[in-house]
Motif scaffolding. Structure first.
Motif, mmCIF file in Angstrom:
data_model
loop_
_atom_site.group_PDB
_atom_site.id
_atom_site.type_symbol
_atom_site.label_atom_id
_atom_site.label_comp_id
_atom_site.label_asym_id
_atom_site.label_seq_id
_atom_site.Cartn_x
_atom_site.Cartn_y
_atom_site.Cartn_z
ATOM 1 N N CYS A 303 0.863 -1.185 0.000
ATOM 2 C CA CYS A 303 0.000 0.000 0.000
ATOM 3 C C CYS A 303 0.899 1.235 0.000
ATOM 4 O O CYS A 303 2.009 1.198 0.530
ATOM 5 C CB CYS A 303 -0.844 0.060 1.268
ATOM 6 S SG CYS A 303 -1.810 -1.427 1.548
ATOM 7 N N GLY A 304 0.383 2.311 -0.542
ATOM 8 C CA GLY A 304 1.081 3.598 -0.491
ATOM 9 C C GLY A 304 2.491 3.503 -1.046
ATOM 10 O O GLY A 304 2.729 2.979 -2.144
ATOM 11 N N THR A 305 3.430 3.979 -0.262
ATOM 12 C CA THR A 305 4.832 3.975 -0.693
ATOM 13 C C THR A 305 5.334 2.556 -0.950
ATOM 14 O O THR A 305 6.114 2.317 -1.873
ATOM 15 C CB THR A 305 5.672 4.692 0.391
ATOM 16 O OG1 THR A 305 5.353 6.081 0.307
ATOM 17 C CG2 THR A 305 7.156 4.502 0.190
ATOM 18 N N SER A 350 6.097 -4.006 3.184
ATOM 19 C CA SER A 350 5.476 -3.162 4.209
ATOM 20 C C SER A 350 6.536 -2.658 5.188
ATOM 21 O O SER A 350 7.304 -3.451 5.717
ATOM 22 C CB SER A 350 4.422 -3.974 4.967
ATOM 23 O OG SER A 350 3.941 -3.253 6.059
ATOM 24 N N GLN A 351 6.549 -1.371 5.403
ATOM 25 C CA GLN A 351 7.463 -0.809 6.406
ATOM 26 C C GLN A 351 7.083 -1.339 7.790
ATOM 27 O O GLN A 351 7.890 -1.930 8.474
ATOM 28 C CB GLN A 351 7.378 0.721 6.372
ATOM 29 C CG GLN A 351 8.373 1.450 7.256
ATOM 30 C CD GLN A 351 8.076 1.435 8.737
ATOM 31 O OE1 GLN A 351 8.950 1.113 9.550
ATOM 32 N NE2 GLN A 351 6.869 1.724 9.143
ATOM 33 N N SER A 352 5.830 -1.103 8.168
ATOM 34 C CA SER A 352 5.401 -1.417 9.538
ATOM 35 C C SER A 352 5.228 -2.906 9.779
ATOM 36 O O SER A 352 5.369 -3.386 10.888
ATOM 37 C CB SER A 352 4.065 -0.732 9.823
ATOM 38 O OG SER A 352 3.077 -1.228 8.927
ATOM 39 N N LYS A 491 1.690 15.348 -1.612
ATOM 40 C CA LYS A 491 0.299 15.380 -1.117
ATOM 41 C C LYS A 491 0.263 15.248 0.397
ATOM 42 O O LYS A 491 -0.405 15.995 1.092
ATOM 43 C CB LYS A 491 -0.473 14.169 -1.678
ATOM 44 C CG LYS A 491 -1.163 14.405 -2.981
ATOM 45 C CD LYS A 491 -2.023 13.213 -3.336
ATOM 46 C CE LYS A 491 -1.232 12.203 -4.112
ATOM 47 N NZ LYS A 491 -1.899 11.578 -5.230
ATOM 48 N N GLU A 492 0.981 14.226 0.885
ATOM 49 C CA GLU A 492 0.881 13.887 2.303
ATOM 50 C C GLU A 492 1.306 15.016 3.221
ATOM 51 O O GLU A 492 0.669 15.253 4.238
ATOM 52 C CB GLU A 492 1.804 12.688 2.620
ATOM 53 C CG GLU A 492 1.306 11.377 2.106
ATOM 54 C CD GLU A 492 2.169 10.237 2.632
ATOM 55 O OE1 GLU A 492 3.357 10.180 2.279
ATOM 56 O OE2 GLU A 492 1.660 9.422 3.407
ATOM 57 N N ILE A 493 2.399 15.694 2.864
ATOM 58 C CA ILE A 493 2.967 16.600 3.874
ATOM 59 C C ILE A 493 2.921 18.066 3.481
ATOM 60 O O ILE A 493 3.374 18.916 4.247
ATOM 61 C CB ILE A 493 4.409 16.189 4.232
ATOM 62 C CG1 ILE A 493 5.285 16.169 2.987
ATOM 63 C CG2 ILE A 493 4.433 14.848 4.928
ATOM 64 C CD1 ILE A 493 6.744 16.103 3.329
ATOM 65 N N SER A 609 0.830 3.703 10.966
ATOM 66 C CA SER A 609 0.634 2.270 10.833
ATOM 67 C C SER A 609 -0.871 2.060 10.648
ATOM 68 O O SER A 609 -1.644 2.342 11.558
ATOM 69 C CB SER A 609 1.144 1.641 12.129
ATOM 70 O OG SER A 609 1.108 0.279 12.072
ATOM 71 N N VAL A 610 -1.264 1.628 9.458
ATOM 72 C CA VAL A 610 -2.701 1.632 9.143
ATOM 73 C C VAL A 610 -3.279 0.242 9.445
ATOM 74 O O VAL A 610 -3.283 -0.653 8.595
ATOM 75 C CB VAL A 610 -2.942 2.069 7.677
ATOM 76 C CG1 VAL A 610 -4.425 2.180 7.388
ATOM 77 C CG2 VAL A 610 -2.275 3.412 7.427
ATOM 78 N N THR A 611 -3.764 0.093 10.668
ATOM 79 C CA THR A 611 -4.137 -1.233 11.141
ATOM 80 C C THR A 611 -5.622 -1.528 10.995
ATOM 81 O O THR A 611 -6.128 -2.463 11.599
ATOM 82 C CB THR A 611 -3.703 -1.415 12.607
ATOM 83 O OG1 THR A 611 -4.192 -0.313 13.364
ATOM 84 C CG2 THR A 611 -2.192 -1.457 12.733
HETATM 85 O O1 M6R Z 1 3.725 0.133 6.747
HETATM 86 P P1 M6R Z 1 3.404 0.009 5.281
HETATM 87 O O2 M6R Z 1 4.604 0.161 4.419
HETATM 88 O O3 M6R Z 1 2.633 -1.217 4.963
HETATM 89 O O4 M6R Z 1 2.460 1.252 4.991
HETATM 90 C C1 M6R Z 1 1.873 1.427 3.743
HETATM 91 C C2 M6R Z 1 1.342 2.821 3.597
HETATM 92 O O5 M6R Z 1 0.373 3.081 4.571
HETATM 93 C C3 M6R Z 1 2.451 3.869 3.699
HETATM 94 O O6 M6R Z 1 3.456 3.649 2.762
HETATM 95 C C4 M6R Z 1 1.887 5.288 3.503
HETATM 96 O O7 M6R Z 1 1.428 5.458 2.209
HETATM 97 C C5 M6R Z 1 2.949 6.309 3.866
HETATM 98 N N1 M6R Z 1 2.371 7.350 4.649
HETATM 99 C C6 M6R Z 1 3.640 6.885 2.684
HETATM 100 O O8 M6R Z 1 4.488 7.927 2.991
#
Ligand code: M6R
Length: 613
Positions: A303-305, A350-352, A491-493, A609-611
């Protein structure tokens, strides 16, 4: 997203929980609260920032050795004091915090209303708490039993932590689909949504799994499943330095994290690219190399980045490994009835490691026997535990909401895997492999060159354009996902509307937006195979009086001449170049945001962290 912290032990719990909440601020939230047991159950909640809660606490005496705290990111009901957590049972004796979403809350709510319960807030959390309370009272169960029964009826995701005036030396918690870590100190325990509030106190942790219940009572940690069977907790050591979660003199975490990238990329290579730079050894891959070599297809989800990293990977794997790659948003993949089998490899990026959309997508793929491979930054996170194998990016804690160093860490891992598999499949000659490997290793130094030569320039460009309402980001091939990433960062910041497109698509629609107050950011590298075509695309914008900012190869005087502004980056193989071109775009977004006075570490509405799905 919501953050949970809980404490039970011998120390004054309120200041400790408050500090824990500060550590969780980066996750994104809009209100917060604390409950403490001290003979009575005392509660304080505030809409807004932790400092609002802290201010309210200054005039309140809240002693006690057992406490729960929460940062809320609104899902059900607007951010206000009433909807903030903790919530309290009707008899005022139980307090609960919750992270996740109870999907069948409306059915339960109606049932509670029929039974005469009243609900103060609009939250699904209060519904769940009063459901637990109703089970407890109607059946004369203790709280633990009532929690276990209630959770069998619940549809959705949760981490809940409860305290009960009738069991004053107890913390009860349960998890499904949202993260929970327990820290074990000297005669004290901590619970939190991640390790960051825990590392101040202890390095011994237990990661709780789905459908597990934790009871901490009389100094003992009891782990059970929802069937009431005891389980043995697995104690792990946290490998996390406190300095890594502080700003270290930078104005923002985001700036620190952008500047860390040469080091985080080196850390990612360390121990994986051999000393003499002749080979790549990644444990998660070595054990399954045959699977990668014979893979029929790779499906990248994120998702996202992280989705943007997947898009870059599509180019890398198709070029270097000749494996067909599909890239999907995790949230879409889950619901499009994918056709998979055991010859497919699913890369979850995924980062998180806690993104709910990515986790449910993985669960779906697991049902169809696909091989799941995780590329994750947070050690011990859910994705790292549900995948069959994986690799950590070793980027260190990323606190800024806008992902920067985690993205380059993801790319660094993806390059290493693709090079390894490409060589193993004999698609890359030893010469080409060595060239690319050496290019890859030169990236940290080249990023440092960007730091040394371009920062003032980028800051002035940002000053000039930060009041724009719209921006376009264009790139082709490997640079197309970077254009998307640049636009997302902005967009985000900075809250400026920005779109990323493949440069050639511009003439199929977005060109209608061009006017002199819409800056267009082109990634136009001299050694790109589409360079001439990109030059034509730039001319098309100029012909319509658009302003063009170029990310260009150092010393490319021909391109400089037609640009309004340019940012130079060191020459690099086009395959590896996304690791460089993204860096000036991160800075550009950072300066545009800060010049507009935005708190770029905690931009509005966003969660780290989009849980929730
Ligand atoms: O933790 P994740 O990499 O799974 O998160 C995915 C996205 O929620 C995350 O990359 C989001 O788009 C960031 N805010 C981008 O800067």
């Amino acid at each position: 997203m919501c953050g949970i912290i809980a404490y039970i032990g011998h120390r004054d719990a309120t200041p400790l929980v408050l500090n824990g909440l500060k550590r969780l601020e980066y996750r994104g939230y809009d209100s917060s609260g604390i409950a403490v047991l001290n003979g009575n159950l005392q509660l304080l909640k505030r809409k807004g920032k932790i400092k609002d809660l802290e201010l309210a606490l200054e005039g309140t005496h809240m002693p006690g050795k057992v406490s729960i705290g929460h940062t809320r990111w609104a899902t059900h009901g607007e951010p206000n004091d009433i909807n903030a957590h903790p919530h309290i049972s009707s008899d005022g004796k139980i307090a609960m915090v919750h992270n996740g979403i109870i999907e069948n809350y409306d059915v339960i709510r109606k049932e509670l209303l029929t039974k005469g319960y009243t609900l103060e807030s609009e939250t699904d959390t209060e519904v769940l708490l009063k459901f637990i309370e109703s089970i407890k009272q109607e059946n004369h169960f203790d709280l633990e039993e009532a929690v276990r029964i209630a959770l069998k009826w619940v549809v959705g995701t949760y981490v809940i932590v409860l305290i009960d005036q009738e069991r004053p030396n107890t913390l009860i918690a349960a998890r499904k689909g949202s993260p929970l870590v327990v820290g074990i100190g000297d005669d004290e325990y901590f619970m939190a949504s991640d390790a960051l509030p825990i590392v101040d106190h202890t390095r011994d942790v237990v990661y709780i799994n789905d459908y597990e219940l934790v009871i901490i009572e009389e100094g003992e940690l009891i782990l059970k499943n929802l069937g009431n069977e005891r389980k043995t907790p697995l104690i792990e050591k946290l490998d996390l330095e406190i300095a890594a979660i502080e700003k270290g003199g930078y104005e923002h975490f985001m700036l620190k994290e952008i500047y860390q990238q040469p080091d985080t990329i080196r850390d990612c290579f360390r121990g994986r690219i051999t000393e003499e730079s002749s080979s790549i050894q990644i444990r998660g891959i070595e054990d399954h190399l045959d699977k990668f070599v014979s893979a029929r297809r790779i499906i990248m989800i994120g998702c996202g980045t992280s989705w943007h990293a997947s898009l870059v990977a599509e180019y890398i794997f198709e070029d270097l490994c000749r494996i067909p790659v599909e890239v999907d948003y995790a949230s879409e993949f889950r619901y499009r009835n994918p056709i998979l089998d055991s010859n497919d490899i699913i890369f979850a990026i995924s980062q998180s490691g806690e993104t709910a959309d990515t986790i449910v997508a993985l669960e779906k793929a697991k049902e169809q026997n696909a091989f799941l491979f995780g590329i994750v930054n947070v050690v011990g996170s859910s994705i790292s535990r549900i995948t069959h194998a994986g690799t950590y990016t070793h980027s260190g804690p990323e606190i800024g909401v806008a992902s920067t160093k985690a993205f380059t860490g993801q790319l660094a891992v993806l390059y290493m895997i693709a090079l390894k598999v490409g060589l193993e499949k004999q698609l890359l000659s030893q010469k080409k492999y060595s060239e690319l490997l050496s290019q890859l290793q030169s990236v940290p130094k080249k990023i440092e060159t960007i730091f040394e030569t371009q920062i003032n320039n980028i800051s002035s460009i940002a000053e000039k354009y930060c009041q724009s309402q719209n921006c376009l980001y264009l790139g082709r091939g490997y640079q197309f996902p970077i254009a998307l990433e640049g636009a997302l960062k902005l967009k985000e910041i900075s809250y400026i509307h920005a779109e990323g497109y493949p440069a050639a698509e511009m003439k199929h629609g977005p060109i209608a937006l061009i006017e002199d107050n819409v800056p267009v950011i082109f990634i136009a590298l001299k050694n790109d195979e589409c360079y001439e075509k990109i030059m034509s695309n730039i001319q098309e914008i100029k012909a319509r009086r658009g302003k063009v900012i170029g990310i260009i190869t150092e010393g490319d005087s021909r391109t400089k001449k037609i640009l309004d502004e340019y940012i130079e980056i060191p020459e690099c193989d086009p395959v590896i170049s996304p690791l460089l071109t993204v860096v000036p775009l991160q800075f550009l977004a950072y300066y545009m945001g800060t010049k507009k006075g935005i708190d770029v570490d905690k931009p509005r509405n966003l969660a780290k962290s989009v849980t929730v799905e």
